[in-house]
Design a protein around this motif. Structure first.
Motif, PDB file in Angstrom:
ATOM      1  N   ALA A  50      30.732  27.446  42.462  1.00 46.22           N
ATOM      2  CA  ALA A  50      31.427  27.562  41.330  1.00 46.22           C
ATOM      3  C   ALA A  50      33.122  27.007  41.916  1.00 46.22           C
ATOM      4  N   PHE A  51      33.425  27.578  43.141  1.00 47.16           N
ATOM      5  CA  PHE A  51      34.657  27.180  43.799  1.00 47.16           C
ATOM      6  C   PHE A  51      34.829  25.607  44.104  1.00 47.16           C
ATOM      7  N   ALA A  52      33.594  25.028  44.668  1.00 54.57           N
ATOM      8  CA  ALA A  52      33.523  23.795  44.967  1.00 54.57           C
ATOM      9  C   ALA A  52      33.438  22.790  43.623  1.00 54.57           C
ATOM     10  N   GLU A  53      32.947  23.314  42.618  1.00 53.65           N
ATOM     11  CA  GLU A  53      32.915  22.698  41.392  1.00 53.65           C
ATOM     12  C   GLU A  53      34.269  22.770  40.803  1.00 53.65           C
ATOM     13  N   LYS A  54      34.921  23.807  40.925  1.00 56.98           N
ATOM     14  CA  LYS A  54      36.284  23.646  40.476  1.00 56.98           C
ATOM     15  C   LYS A  54      37.420  22.751  41.004  1.00 56.98           C
ATOM     16  N   LEU A  55      37.024  22.636  42.155  1.00 57.16           N
ATOM     17  CA  LEU A  55      37.784  21.605  42.988  1.00 57.16           C
ATOM     18  C   LEU A  55      37.422  20.034  42.893  1.00 57.16           C
ATOM     19  N   ASP A  57      36.562  16.598  42.804  1.00 56.14           N
ATOM     20  CA  ASP A  57      36.414  15.531  43.917  1.00 56.14           C
ATOM     21  C   ASP A  57      37.840  15.491  44.584  1.00 56.14           C
ATOM     22  N   ARG A  58      38.475  16.552  44.587  1.00 57.44           N
ATOM     23  CA  ARG A  58      39.738  16.695  45.286  1.00 57.44           C
ATOM     24  C   ARG A  58      39.505  16.621  47.033  1.00 57.44           C
ATOM     25  N   LEU A 104      32.115  20.680  52.157  1.00 54.84           N
ATOM     26  CA  LEU A 104      31.877  19.314  53.110  1.00 54.84           C
ATOM     27  C   LEU A 104      32.278  18.180  52.389  1.00 54.84           C
ATOM     28  N   PRO A 105      31.767  18.112  51.027  1.00 47.39           N
ATOM     29  CA  PRO A 105      31.836  16.757  50.206  1.00 47.39           C
ATOM     30  C   PRO A 105      33.443  16.539  50.089  1.00 47.39           C
ATOM     31  N   ILE A 158      35.330  14.425  61.243  1.00 46.25           N
ATOM     32  CA  ILE A 158      35.977  15.748  61.130  1.00 46.25           C
ATOM     33  C   ILE A 158      36.135  16.401  62.261  1.00 46.25           C
ATOM     34  N   ALA A 159      37.340  17.018  62.678  1.00 47.37           N
ATOM     35  CA  ALA A 159      37.572  17.794  63.884  1.00 47.37           C
ATOM     36  C   ALA A 159      37.731  19.106  63.520  1.00 47.37           C
TER      37      ALA A 159
END
Length: 213
Positions: A50-55, A57-58, A104-105, A158-159
């Motif tokens: 849900a958190f990822a969906e809220k963000l 494509d930011r 990760l996306p 990605i470091a």
């Protein structure tokens, strides 16, 4: 720069969020409090989704996996329970993995994205003074997780860095800590700034020293 910090409602996480905001960066700070703007229990895969969906494509330039628990501080061996172990590993290890997995996306959308995992000197196998078994084991696992993530994400640019924040005067660290929350946050943010592909997989202290594994 857009920074996501888990466990940003108190202690080091809160101070990092304050300093980054003052520097003009966009900060998304999470909290387990369901009433908070960005509520997130890092151990809950549904909340992660849900958190990822809220963000949406930011892009995320920096992800700081800071949320964690220290449930066995000062606890004698005979008083450990299965719940202490399961909750410690869920928050300090599984929670880190689920956060990276879910976001990760968004990290892939940023140029030169970074992941900072807050571990502890108590993760070091070279240090074994006894006690705090669940916390030490979970932070050692978080260190191992970060090291392996750095290998898998290297090809994507990605470091990943793993950090000991110091013995900090917080609710978790206690009043006898060596440094203030402000000192720890300032040092950690400086470390995140210099993290790159040349140092990915590093285990550093808040003040820039290489920590023994």
């Amino acid at each position: 720069m857009h920074v996501v910090i888990t466990g940003a409602n108190r202690g080091i996480g809160r101070q990092m969020a304050i300093q980054l905001s003052e520097e003009g960066h966009e900060v998304t700070g999470t909290s387990r409090d369901p009433a908070s703007e960005h509520a997130l229990d890092v151990t809950d895969s549904a909340q992660q989704a849900a958190f990822a969906e809220k963000l949406a494509d930011r892009p995320i330039d920096l992800l700081v996996c800071n949320a964690g628990v220290y449930l066995d501080k000062g606890r004698p061996l005979q008083d450990y329970t299965a719940e202490i172990w399961s909750q410690s590993l869920a928050a300090n290890v599984t929670g880190v993995f689920l956060t990276v997995q879910a976001l990760l996306p968004n990290l892939r959308l940023a140029q030169g994205a970074k992941i900072a995992i807050i571990s502890s000197q108590m993760a070091s196998h070279a240090r074994a003074p006894g006690g705090s078994y669940a916390y030490r084991a979970s932070k050692a696992a978080a260190l191992n997780l970060g090291r392996n993530l750095s290998t898998d994400l290297r090809s994507e640019g990605i470091a990943v860095g793993i950090y000991h924040p110091g013995w900090v005067r917080t609710d978790m660290g206690g009043d006898e800590g060596d440094i203030s929350v402000e000192e720890s946050a300032t040092g950690l943010l400086q470390e995140f700034d210099v993290l790159g592909m040349e140092t990915t997989g590093c285990f550093h202290t808040w003040d820039g020293r290489i920590h023994e594994y």
